[in-house]
Design a protein around this motif. Structure first.
Motif, short mmCIF file in Angstrom:
data_model
loop_
_atom_site.label_atom_id
_atom_site.label_comp_id
_atom_site.label_asym_id
_atom_site.label_seq_id
_atom_site.Cartn_x
_atom_site.Cartn_y
_atom_site.Cartn_z
N VAL A 162 0.84 -1.20 0.00
CA VAL A 162 0.00 0.00 0.00
C VAL A 162 0.87 1.25 0.00
CG1 VAL A 162 -1.75 1.31 1.26
CG2 VAL A 162 -1.84 -1.20 1.23
N THR A 163 0.54 2.22 -0.87
CA THR A 163 1.18 3.53 -0.90
C THR A 163 0.39 4.47 -0.02
OG1 THR A 163 2.02 3.21 -3.14
CG2 THR A 163 1.85 5.48 -2.34
N VAL A 164 1.06 5.13 0.92
CA VAL A 164 0.40 6.04 1.85
C VAL A 164 0.59 7.48 1.39
CG1 VAL A 164 0.32 6.88 4.23
CG2 VAL A 164 0.71 4.45 3.77
N HIS A 165 -0.50 8.21 1.28
CA HIS A 165 -0.50 9.64 0.94
C HIS A 165 -0.78 10.38 2.25
CE1 HIS A 165 -1.04 8.78 -3.51
NE2 HIS A 165 -1.35 7.62 -2.95
N GLY A 166 0.26 10.92 2.89
CA GLY A 166 0.10 11.43 4.24
C GLY A 166 0.31 12.93 4.38
N ASP A 167 -0.24 13.47 5.49
CA ASP A 167 -0.01 14.88 5.79
C ASP A 167 1.39 15.03 6.38
OD1 ASP A 167 -0.17 13.95 8.39
OD2 ASP A 167 -1.93 15.13 8.95
N GLU A 168 1.75 16.24 6.82
CA GLU A 168 3.11 16.51 7.29
C GLU A 168 3.48 15.64 8.48
OE1 GLU A 168 3.80 20.61 7.98
OE2 GLU A 168 3.41 21.21 5.90
N VAL A 173 3.92 9.72 0.29
CA VAL A 173 3.58 10.66 -0.76
C VAL A 173 2.81 11.83 -0.13
CG1 VAL A 173 2.29 10.99 -2.92
CG2 VAL A 173 3.44 8.79 -2.45
N PRO A 174 3.18 13.08 -0.43
CA PRO A 174 2.45 14.21 0.16
C PRO A 174 0.97 14.16 -0.21
CG PRO A 174 4.51 14.95 -0.81
CD PRO A 174 4.33 13.52 -1.22
N VAL A 175 0.12 14.29 0.77
CA VAL A 175 -1.32 14.19 0.53
C VAL A 175 -1.85 15.50 -0.04
CG1 VAL A 175 -2.14 15.01 2.78
CG2 VAL A 175 -3.45 13.26 1.53
N THR A 176 -2.87 15.40 -0.87
CA THR A 176 -3.55 16.58 -1.44
C THR A 176 -5.01 16.58 -1.02
OG1 THR A 176 -4.25 15.45 -3.46
CG2 THR A 176 -2.04 16.42 -3.46
N GLU A 177 -5.66 17.69 -1.27
CA GLU A 177 -7.10 17.79 -1.00
C GLU A 177 -7.86 16.72 -1.78
OE1 GLU A 177 -10.32 20.42 0.71
OE2 GLU A 177 -8.23 20.00 1.15
N SER A 186 -7.75 1.09 -5.04
CA SER A 186 -6.42 0.58 -5.37
C SER A 186 -5.62 0.50 -4.08
CB SER A 186 -5.72 1.50 -6.37
OG SER A 186 -5.52 2.79 -5.80
N LEU A 187 -4.37 0.08 -4.18
CA LEU A 187 -3.51 -0.03 -3.00
C LEU A 187 -2.89 1.32 -2.66
CD1 LEU A 187 -1.87 -3.51 -3.65
CD2 LEU A 187 -3.44 -2.90 -1.79
N ASP A 188 -3.77 2.29 -2.42
CA ASP A 188 -3.39 3.63 -1.99
C ASP A 188 -4.30 4.01 -0.84
OD1 ASP A 188 -1.54 5.06 -4.25
OD2 ASP A 188 -2.93 3.64 -5.17
N ILE A 189 -3.77 4.81 0.08
CA ILE A 189 -4.59 5.28 1.19
C ILE A 189 -4.11 6.66 1.62
CG2 ILE A 189 -3.18 4.26 3.05
CD1 ILE A 189 -5.91 3.48 4.40
N ALA A 190 -5.04 7.54 1.95
CA ALA A 190 -4.71 8.86 2.50
C ALA A 190 -4.63 8.75 4.01
CB ALA A 190 -5.76 9.88 2.09
#
Length: 424
Positions: free
Chosen positions: A285-291, A301-305, A314-318
């Motif tokens: 899983v790829t994590v899209h995270g805040d600071e 990966v830097p999270v966006t709005e 998919s194998l992604d999560i915020a």
């Protein structure tokens, strides 16, 4: 509307009137006849499906989507077995929802009745053609099926086999109809068929559902879009929270009840986040995270709005760190889709507050979001998961494919300005 469309819509309307009063036994026999016919004509279905698969490959469709499209004898056998399971389910039609004897002596009952003609607009998988037809027939409804053009050959074969099977039963064969045509015009005709179609149920991605809701003049039941959250509370069991999160995200990421965002209370972040990231990384899983999340690993990966609104499938999560349960709830209310949201906590008070504040079709306490499913809830098969609030909400089984009518019985009761008079 085209004559082609009007022909199938009117046939469905007539069939719905014949089907509605039928008792359970002939409907169950018809469903079992359909199941037997699917198995008997498996080679014919596979041949039609091969045309769809070949066309999809020529158009550069991904192998993942082709796998969802493909039918073989084993999958057809599974579809047939699912139809038999629907036949075994209780019939909701005629169930007394509530009833009483009024002070004036009238006997009052509210009964479940079929909706009438149900239009289903769906993408991809041709198994939905049979699943939707079976559920509609069992609940006494006729169905107009408008599947993806990518599965048109498969759907045409499946509907013909079901219609031919019904011709030998008491259920009218016109109760299962395929909307003619493969262009968007045929979808628009179904969406504008007010008076011929009683309700539309779109099954697919957000763009399909939004399009149907915005353009349809027929009442719509929204299903399926799932931006589901897992909130890890300050008093969570960390090991349990990691297991729940990984299951919710990675057990089957392409479905609407998979988690798309996790939120963690700041007080437990140091204990939870490193373990969660390691487990998610192992699951691919790829994590899209805040600071704050990014501070726990170089591969975040830097999270966006847009990420917070996303239904990845998919194998992604915020991911984000929050300062309180109320902040987590505010995040869910802003970005969520009202499908399923979960809290992991050892605090009964926190669990009760989360359940009372989160306005979603399903709320999970110390359990994976993956359980929001008709089969898991014990309803049997489902037509979809409704994320709206009118008529049906959550997994839609057979009862949710019915409406109700009021029946009152008297003995010559008359209503007058003085009150009730009973004649005779």
């Amino acid at each position: 509307m085209s004559e082609e469309f009007l022909k199938v819509a009117r046939a469905a309307r007539e069939a719905a009137a014949e089907l509605a009063p039928l008792p359970r036994a002939p409907k169950d026999r018809a469903l079992r006849t359909i199941a037997d016919a699917l198995v008997a004509h498996a080679a014919e279905i596979v041949a039609a499906n091969a045309d769809d698969v070949e066309r999809a490959r020529a158009q550069g469709t991904s192998e993942a989507m082709i796998d969802r499209l493909r039918l073989d004898e084993a999958r057809i056998g599974a579809i047939a077995e699912a139809v038999r399971q629907v036949a075994d389910l209780p019939d909701p039609v005629g169930e007394v929802v509530r009833g009483s004897t009024l002070p004036n002596g009238l006997e009052l009952r509210q009964l479940r009745v079929p909706l009438g003609v149900i239009g289903i607009i769906y993408e991809g998988r041709p198994n939905v053609t049979v699943d939707a037809a079976a559920l509609c027939l069992k609940s006494g409804n006729a169905v107009l099926l408008r599947g993806s053009s990518s599965a048109y050959s498969s759907n045409t074969a499946l509907v013909k086999i079901m219609q031919d099977a019904l011709a030998a039963t008491e259920v009218p064969s016109g109760a299962v109809q395929l909307v003619p045509g493969q262009s968007r015009d045929s979808v628009k005709e179904l969406m504008r068929a007010r008076g011929l179609v009683d309700v539309l149920i779109p099954r697919g991605g957000a763009s399909l559902i939004n399009s149907v809701v915005e353009e349809s003049t027929v009442p719509v039941i929204e299903t399926g879009v799932g931006n589901c959250h897992v909130y890890v509370d300050a008093e969570a069991d960390v090991e349990l929270a990691v297991q729940i999160l990984v299951n919710a995200k990675a057990q089957r990421p392409s479905v609407c009840n998979a988690a798309e965002t996790f939120l963690v209370h700041a007080d437990v972040a140091d204990a939870f986040v490193p373990k969660a990231l390691a487990a998610l990384r192992e699951a691919g899983v790829t994590v899209h995270g805040d600071e704050r999340i990014a501070g726990y690993g170089p591969d975040i990966v830097p999270v966006t709005e847009e990420d917070f609104y996303a239904e990845y499938l998919s194998l992604d999560i915020a991911a984000a760190v929050v300062g309180s349960l109320e902040e987590a709830v505010a995040h869910i209310r802003r970005y969520g889709s009202g499908h399923t949201d979960a809290i992991v906590t050892r605090s009964q008070g926190a669990a009760r507050r989360f359940v009372s504040l989160v306005d979603s079709a399903a709320v999970a306490v110390n359990a994976s979001t993956r359980f929001t499913d008709g089969g898991e809830f014990g309803f049997g098969a489902e037509i979809g998961i409704s994320t709206q609030k009118l008529h049906a909400r959550g997994p839609m089984g057979l009862p949710e494919l019915t409406s109700t009518k009021w029946v009152y019985t008297g003995e010559g009761h008359l209503r007058t300005s003085e009150g009730t008079v009973v004649c005779g």
